[in-house]
Write a protein that holds these residues in place. Structure first.
Motif, PDB file in Angstrom:
ATOM      1  N   ASN A  73      54.526  37.361  45.068  1.00 24.44           N
ATOM      2  CA  ASN A  73      55.134  38.548  44.432  1.00 24.44           C
ATOM      3  C   ASN A  73      54.101  39.646  44.180  1.00 24.44           C
ATOM      4  O   ASN A  73      54.390  40.631  43.511  1.00 24.44           O
ATOM      5  CB  ASN A  73      55.832  38.183  43.119  1.00 24.44           C
ATOM      6  N   GLY A  74      52.908  39.482  44.732  1.00 26.82           N
ATOM      7  CA  GLY A  74      51.856  40.481  44.533  1.00 26.82           C
ATOM      8  C   GLY A  74      50.796  39.946  43.593  1.00 26.82           C
ATOM      9  O   GLY A  74      51.090  39.125  42.709  1.00 26.82           O
ATOM     10  N   MET A  75      49.564  40.431  43.756  1.00 20.46           N
ATOM     11  CA  MET A  75      48.459  39.955  42.922  1.00 20.46           C
ATOM     12  C   MET A  75      48.722  40.316  41.463  1.00 20.46           C
ATOM     13  O   MET A  75      49.148  41.436  41.160  1.00 20.46           O
ATOM     14  CB  MET A  75      47.143  40.603  43.379  1.00 20.46           C
ATOM     15  N   LEU A  76      48.454  39.350  40.587  1.00 19.49           N
ATOM     16  CA  LEU A  76      48.702  39.583  39.155  1.00 19.49           C
ATOM     17  C   LEU A  76      47.937  40.826  38.673  1.00 19.49           C
ATOM     18  O   LEU A  76      48.471  41.638  37.916  1.00 19.49           O
ATOM     19  CB  LEU A  76      48.297  38.345  38.338  1.00 19.49           C
ATOM     20  N   ILE A  99      58.044  42.826  38.103  1.00 18.74           N
ATOM     21  CA  ILE A  99      57.539  43.712  39.166  1.00 18.74           C
ATOM     22  C   ILE A  99      57.229  42.865  40.392  1.00 18.74           C
ATOM     23  O   ILE A  99      56.686  41.765  40.267  1.00 18.74           O
ATOM     24  CB  ILE A  99      56.253  44.442  38.688  1.00 18.74           C
ATOM     25  N   ILE A 100      57.581  43.384  41.575  1.00 15.52           N
ATOM     26  CA  ILE A 100      57.189  42.705  42.815  1.00 15.52           C
ATOM     27  C   ILE A 100      56.529  43.721  43.740  1.00 15.52           C
ATOM     28  O   ILE A 100      56.964  44.872  43.822  1.00 15.52           O
ATOM     29  CB  ILE A 100      58.392  42.011  43.508  1.00 15.52           C
ATOM     30  N   VAL A 101      55.483  43.257  44.429  1.00 16.99           N
ATOM     31  CA  VAL A 101      54.710  44.126  45.320  1.00 16.99           C
ATOM     32  C   VAL A 101      55.006  43.740  46.764  1.00 16.99           C
ATOM     33  O   VAL A 101      55.197  42.563  47.073  1.00 16.99           O
ATOM     34  CB  VAL A 101      53.195  43.947  45.029  1.00 16.99           C
ATOM     35  N   SER A 102      55.041  44.732  47.636  1.00 19.19           N
ATOM     36  CA  SER A 102      55.230  44.437  49.058  1.00 19.19           C
ATOM     37  C   SER A 102      54.454  45.454  49.895  1.00 19.19           C
ATOM     38  O   SER A 102      53.820  46.367  49.351  1.00 19.19           O
ATOM     39  CB  SER A 102      56.722  44.479  49.388  1.00 19.19           C
TER      40      SER A 102
END
Ligand SMILES: Cc1ncc(COP(=O)(O)O)c(C=O)c1O
Length: 422
Positions: A73-76, A99-102
């Motif tokens: 889900n993305g780096m903390l 939150i999610i990162v892509s």
């Protein structure tokens, strides 16, 4: 041969109209012609480089060996930095788990559809707008496009949407809007939120799935002049339960090729998006994520960069807007809407039915586009490429690849071309 056929979905996925226009432009450039290509929704790095500190942090992150798989889900570190950035700059409270990162915002829009839409579910989206038709098609949604009007800055109103919400699982909204560079006013958006909350109260008592809002605000840091950006949660905190916000580094930091985007929303939805995207493997590169985390925490660097990029964009948009307004004053059938945000100016070229000096009639908007390309060496995108009606006389003019020293030349060429029409 049937056995070699692709899926119905793939077979019927329509290619981008803008890419087709780009083909025509490239042919002219190959022939040695100078074309002012104002069609591209991207930045030319010579005029709009990414922030220097961000670039250095990326190189540094590779040197430090951040080259293996990132968290799904993305780096903390990045989700914490985004959480702080949203709190500080947007007055929004999202924990790193919400939150999610892509790799850019596109996979997140795709995953939002994938998570919330069953085949044949209705998705309402205003037109002109960017790519909602394609995301709907990819997800087998029933498309409910809403034609918007210049009078409302091409933003949908509650009255436009209301008749359709019974049939919908999601409304896909975007502000600041690509292709228009316009934004929702506070009251316009508040009325839409009230409609969604009202509908969801009814659905709750009937134990129906809610009506969600995908709110793409990727251009929100690029507002101009007095314009103020709003999102549903600013106006009604209760909207948090039903809203997925789409955001990222691509536009505000001219980092379209760096590929760091994020979405914020209810944890159970974000977790499903994570599961979907981890199978797709649409992660943002780990080094870019670590660099974005470090950069976003540097408030002075972020503010300095934003002040500069906004003034560079605003200079170009204002120059084109006042140039077009001048042509309008001179009696030409053109117009433009005052730029509010993003990198786009909405320009009207009301030229269908006009005749050239040679007596040739401009029969449709494609011929208007070609006339401007051939006579003014200037390319802008007709709104039909964003789903608007085919005869709409409005165009998107993008300044992301525009050399500011060429603006007066473009305007002179456009005037000359217009003067040849009767
Ligand atoms: C409204 C809007 N949302 C999302 C995107 C995609 O952004 P990204 O490059 O982060 O995938 C674009 C790109 O043009 C856009 O205009």
């Amino acid at each position: 041969m049937d056995s070699m056929r692709v899926s119905n979905m793939a077979e019927h996925l329509i290619g981008s109209e803008i890419i087709r226009l780009a083909g025509q432009i490239q042919e002219k450039i190959k022939l040695g012609q100078k074309i002012h290509n104002l069609t591209i929704g991207d930045f030319n790095p010579s005029f709009f480089p990414i922030p220097t500190a961000f670039k250095e942090y990326i190189i540094d992150a590779y040197n430090k060996g951040y080259t293996n798989y990132p968290q799904a889900n993305g780096m903390l570190e990045l989700r914490e930095a985004i959480s702080a950035h949203l709190d500080l700059n947007a007055n929004l409270e999202y924990s790193p788990e919400e939150i999610i990162v892509s790799c850019g915002s596109r996979p997140l829009i795709y995953a939002t559809f994938r998570t919330l839409i069953n085949p044949e579910d209705g998705v309402i989206f205003p037109v002109p707008s960017w790519n909602n038709n394609h995301y709907s098609h990819l997800n087998f949604a029933k498309q409910i496009p809403i034609q918007t009007k210049a009078e409302s800055n091409f933003m949908p109103t509650v009255n436009d949407l209301l008749p359709h919400i019974k049939d919908a699982s999601m409304i896909a909204l975007c502000s600041p809007l690509n292709p228009t560079g316009t934004i929702f006013g506070r009251h316009q958006l508040a009325a839409i939120c009230e409609m969604v909350l009202d509908e969801n109260n009814k659905r709750k008592s009937n134990k129906q799935r809610p009506l969600y809002v995908l709110y793409d605000e990727i251009y929100w840091l690029l507002t101009h002049g007095e314009s103020e950006h709003f999102n549903p949660i600013h106006l009604y905190p209760e909207m948090k339960e039903y809203t997925i916000l789409i955001d990222g580094m691509s536009k505000a930091f001219a980092a379209t090729g760096v590929r760091v985007g994020w979405a914020s929303g209810p944890k159970h939805i974000i977790n499903k998006m994570k599961a979907i995207l981890s199978h797709v493997g649409a992660w943002s590169a780990k080094a870019e994520q670590m660099a974005a985390a470090k950069y976003l925490k540097d408030a002075d660097a972020v503010n300095g960069y934003l002040n500069n990029i906004k003034s560079e964009i605003n200079f170009r948009l204002s120059a084109f807007h006042s140039g077009i307004q001048n042509l309008k004053k001179k009696g030409y059938a053109v117009d433009s809407i005052e730029p509010q945000a993003a990198i786009y100016l909405t320009v009207k070229m009301d030229l269908i039915g006009k005749r050239t000096n040679e007596g040739q009639r401009l029969n449709d908007i494609e011929e208007v586009y070609e006339y401007l390309l051939n006579e003014a060496n200037t390319a802008i995108v007709p709104f039909y490429c964003f789903g608007a009606a085919k005869d709409t006389p409005w165009f998107r003019l993008s300044v992301g690849s525009c050399d500011k020293h060429e603006i007066s030349d473009v305007l002179e060429k456009v005037e000359k071309a217009l003067s040849k029409l009767q």
